[in-house]
Scaffold this motif. Structure first.
Motif, PDB file in Angstrom:
ATOM      1  N   UNK A  91       7.787 105.654  48.202  1.00 34.03           N
ATOM      2  CA  UNK A  91       7.816 104.775  47.020  1.00 34.03           C
ATOM      3  C   UNK A  91       8.534 103.456  47.325  1.00 34.03           C
ATOM      4  N   UNK A  92       9.546 103.497  48.185  1.00 34.75           N
ATOM      5  CA  UNK A  92      10.271 102.268  48.530  1.00 34.75           C
ATOM      6  C   UNK A  92       9.380 101.311  49.318  1.00 34.75           C
ATOM      7  N   UNK A  93       8.555 101.851  50.193  1.00 36.12           N
ATOM      8  CA  UNK A  93       7.631 101.008  50.956  1.00 36.12           C
ATOM      9  C   UNK A  93       6.553 100.449  50.041  1.00 36.12           C
ATOM     10  N   UNK A  94       6.060 101.279  49.112  1.00 36.66           N
ATOM     11  CA  UNK A  94       5.076 100.789  48.132  1.00 36.66           C
ATOM     12  C   UNK A  94       5.657  99.630  47.331  1.00 36.66           C
ATOM     13  N   UNK A  95       6.885  99.805  46.834  1.00 31.72           N
ATOM     14  CA  UNK A  95       7.539  98.745  46.060  1.00 31.72           C
ATOM     15  C   UNK A  95       7.757  97.487  46.902  1.00 31.72           C
ATOM     16  N   UNK A  96       8.075  97.680  48.177  1.00 27.84           N
ATOM     17  CA  UNK A  96       8.249  96.535  49.082  1.00 27.84           C
ATOM     18  C   UNK A  96       6.960  95.719  49.143  1.00 27.84           C
ATOM     19  N   UNK A  97       5.826  96.406  49.281  1.00 27.23           N
ATOM     20  CA  UNK A  97       4.553  95.686  49.380  1.00 27.23           C
ATOM     21  C   UNK A  97       4.129  95.092  48.039  1.00 27.23           C
ATOM     22  N   UNK A  98       4.449  95.732  46.945  1.00 27.09           N
ATOM     23  CA  UNK A  98       4.169  95.126  45.632  1.00 27.09           C
ATOM     24  C   UNK A  98       4.946  93.822  45.481  1.00 27.09           C
ATOM     25  N   UNK A  99       6.224  93.850  45.820  1.00 26.51           N
ATOM     26  CA  UNK A  99       7.053  92.643  45.743  1.00 26.51           C
ATOM     27  C   UNK A  99       6.555  91.577  46.714  1.00 26.51           C
ATOM     28  N   UNK A 100       6.185  92.007  47.916  1.00 28.63           N
ATOM     29  CA  UNK A 100       5.701  91.086  48.936  1.00 28.63           C
ATOM     30  C   UNK A 100       4.415  90.387  48.491  1.00 28.63           C
ATOM     31  N   UNK A 101       3.482  91.154  47.916  1.00 29.20           N
ATOM     32  CA  UNK A 101       2.218  90.552  47.454  1.00 29.20           C
ATOM     33  C   UNK A 101       2.470  89.535  46.352  1.00 29.20           C
ATOM     34  N   UNK A 102       3.321  89.896  45.386  1.00 31.43           N
ATOM     35  CA  UNK A 102       3.592  88.980  44.284  1.00 31.43           C
ATOM     36  C   UNK A 102       4.254  87.701  44.786  1.00 31.43           C
ATOM     37  N   UNK A 103       5.266  87.834  45.635  1.00 30.51           N
ATOM     38  CA  UNK A 103       5.973  86.657  46.146  1.00 30.51           C
ATOM     39  C   UNK A 103       5.049  85.794  47.012  1.00 30.51           C
ATOM     40  N   UNK A 104       4.191  86.437  47.806  1.00 29.80           N
ATOM     41  CA  UNK A 104       3.232  85.707  48.636  1.00 29.80           C
ATOM     42  C   UNK A 104       2.288  84.898  47.755  1.00 29.80           C
ATOM     43  N   UNK A 105       1.734  85.529  46.723  1.00 27.38           N
ATOM     44  CA  UNK A 105       0.801  84.839  45.824  1.00 27.38           C
ATOM     45  C   UNK A 105       1.489  83.678  45.124  1.00 27.38           C
ATOM     46  N   UNK A 106       2.706  83.899  44.651  1.00 27.73           N
ATOM     47  CA  UNK A 106       3.455  82.819  43.996  1.00 27.73           C
ATOM     48  C   UNK A 106       3.637  81.646  44.957  1.00 27.73           C
ATOM     49  N   UNK A 107       4.064  81.932  46.179  1.00 24.09           N
ATOM     50  CA  UNK A 107       4.339  80.874  47.151  1.00 24.09           C
ATOM     51  C   UNK A 107       3.113  80.090  47.566  1.00 24.09           C
ATOM     52  N   UNK A 108       1.979  80.747  47.732  1.00 23.28           N
ATOM     53  CA  UNK A 108       0.795  80.020  48.209  1.00 23.28           C
ATOM     54  C   UNK A 108      -0.008  79.382  47.088  1.00 23.28           C
ATOM     55  N   UNK A 109       0.205  79.813  45.839  1.00 21.81           N
ATOM     56  CA  UNK A 109      -0.617  79.291  44.748  1.00 21.81           C
ATOM     57  C   UNK A 109       0.161  78.510  43.696  1.00 21.81           C
ATOM     58  N   UNK A 110       1.445  78.314  43.884  1.00 21.78           N
ATOM     59  CA  UNK A 110       2.273  77.728  42.835  1.00 21.78           C
ATOM     60  C   UNK A 110       1.827  76.347  42.367  1.00 21.78           C
ATOM     61  N   UNK A 111       1.251  75.544  43.214  1.00 21.99           N
ATOM     62  CA  UNK A 111       0.817  74.206  42.811  1.00 21.99           C
ATOM     63  C   UNK A 111      -0.686  74.112  42.596  1.00 21.99           C
ATOM     64  N   UNK A 112      -1.378  75.246  42.588  1.00 22.47           N
ATOM     65  CA  UNK A 112      -2.833  75.242  42.483  1.00 22.47           C
ATOM     66  C   UNK A 112      -3.351  75.203  41.054  1.00 22.47           C
ATOM     67  N   UNK A 113      -2.584  75.695  40.114  1.00 24.57           N
ATOM     68  CA  UNK A 113      -3.026  75.804  38.721  1.00 24.57           C
ATOM     69  C   UNK A 113      -2.106  74.965  37.837  1.00 24.57           C
ATOM     70  N   UNK A 114      -2.662  74.064  37.025  1.00 18.71           N
ATOM     71  CA  UNK A 114      -1.831  73.271  36.113  1.00 18.71           C
ATOM     72  C   UNK A 114      -1.051  74.158  35.144  1.00 18.71           C
ATOM     73  N   UNK A 115       0.076  73.654  34.677  1.00 21.30           N
ATOM     74  CA  UNK A 115       0.998  74.457  33.868  1.00 21.30           C
ATOM     75  C   UNK A 115       0.428  74.898  32.519  1.00 21.30           C
ATOM     76  N   UNK A 116      -0.604  74.254  32.012  1.00 20.37           N
ATOM     77  CA  UNK A 116      -1.160  74.676  30.717  1.00 20.37           C
ATOM     78  C   UNK A 116      -2.081  75.889  30.848  1.00 20.37           C
ATOM     79  N   UNK A 117      -2.249  76.385  32.071  1.00 21.27           N
ATOM     80  CA  UNK A 117      -3.094  77.552  32.318  1.00 21.27           C
ATOM     81  C   UNK A 117      -2.253  78.693  32.874  1.00 21.27           C
TER      82      UNK A 117
END
Length: 178
Positions: A91-117
């Motif tokens: 479960x700890x490894x699963x949680x690690x990858x869940x956190x990793x995926x979310x942080x990765x998506x945030x980092x690579x897409x943060x400036x891709x979508x305007x704030x009103x969306x």
């Protein structure tokens, strides 16, 4: 002459009221383009082409050994993380990858979508971003007048020496106006 002036005034007021009633309507084209642009960005940009201190070559994930293939697209990298999440039994490894995926998506897409969306990223009907949607996020999605999705299939090689592959997975980007 008075009748003509009254008629012209009614026409002008009518045109004004009709034209202003459409100003606040969400533009389906814009939301559609955003969802397509987001999924295309994730599927076309490679790790080696990224200028992001977290996810690029030499970045934090590269140094930690979480990313090892520079030719992976961002979507393939997300899929690889998802595959590792799927096969993990701890479960700890699963949680690690869940956190990793979310942080990765945030980092690579943060400036891709305007704030009103707002947007979500899913793989195989499993939400990756945001990992735990807030009540405000969920209410925004539920109450939106226009929600569009774009889909791509992603797959890749987990081990190049053995030829082991993962996928194919259905990746989806949902975009809507707040």
């Amino acid at each position: 002459m008075l009748d003509a002036m009254l008629g012209l005034t009614i026409l002008i007021v009518g045109v004004f009221l009709i034209s202003t009633s459409y100003i606040n309507a969400p533009q389906p084209t814009q939301v559609g383009l955003l969802s397509n642009d987001l999924i295309n960005f994730l599927s076309n940009v490679k790790i080696k082409d990224l200028n992001n201190p977290y996810a690029r070559i030499g970045g934090e994930l590269w140094k930690n050994g979480e990313i090892t293939e520079a030719d992976n697209s961002l979507l393939q990298q997300i899929g690889e993380f998802y595959e590792k999440y799927q096969i993990a039994s701890d479960i700890n490894i699963k949680n690690k990858y869940l956190d990793l995926m979310e942080k990765f998506i945030i980092n690579v897409s943060q400036d891709s979508i305007p704030s009103q969306f707002r947007y979500e990223i899913w793989i195989n009907s499993f939400i990756l971003y945001p990992k735990e949607p807030s009540s405000e996020h969920a209410a925004s999605k539920k109450n939106t007048k226009l929600l569009l999705t774009s889909k791509k299939i992603t797959f890749g090689t987990i081990d190049r020496t053995t030829g082991d592959i993962w996928g194919p997975y259905k990746a989806e980007a949902f975009v809507w106006e707040r």
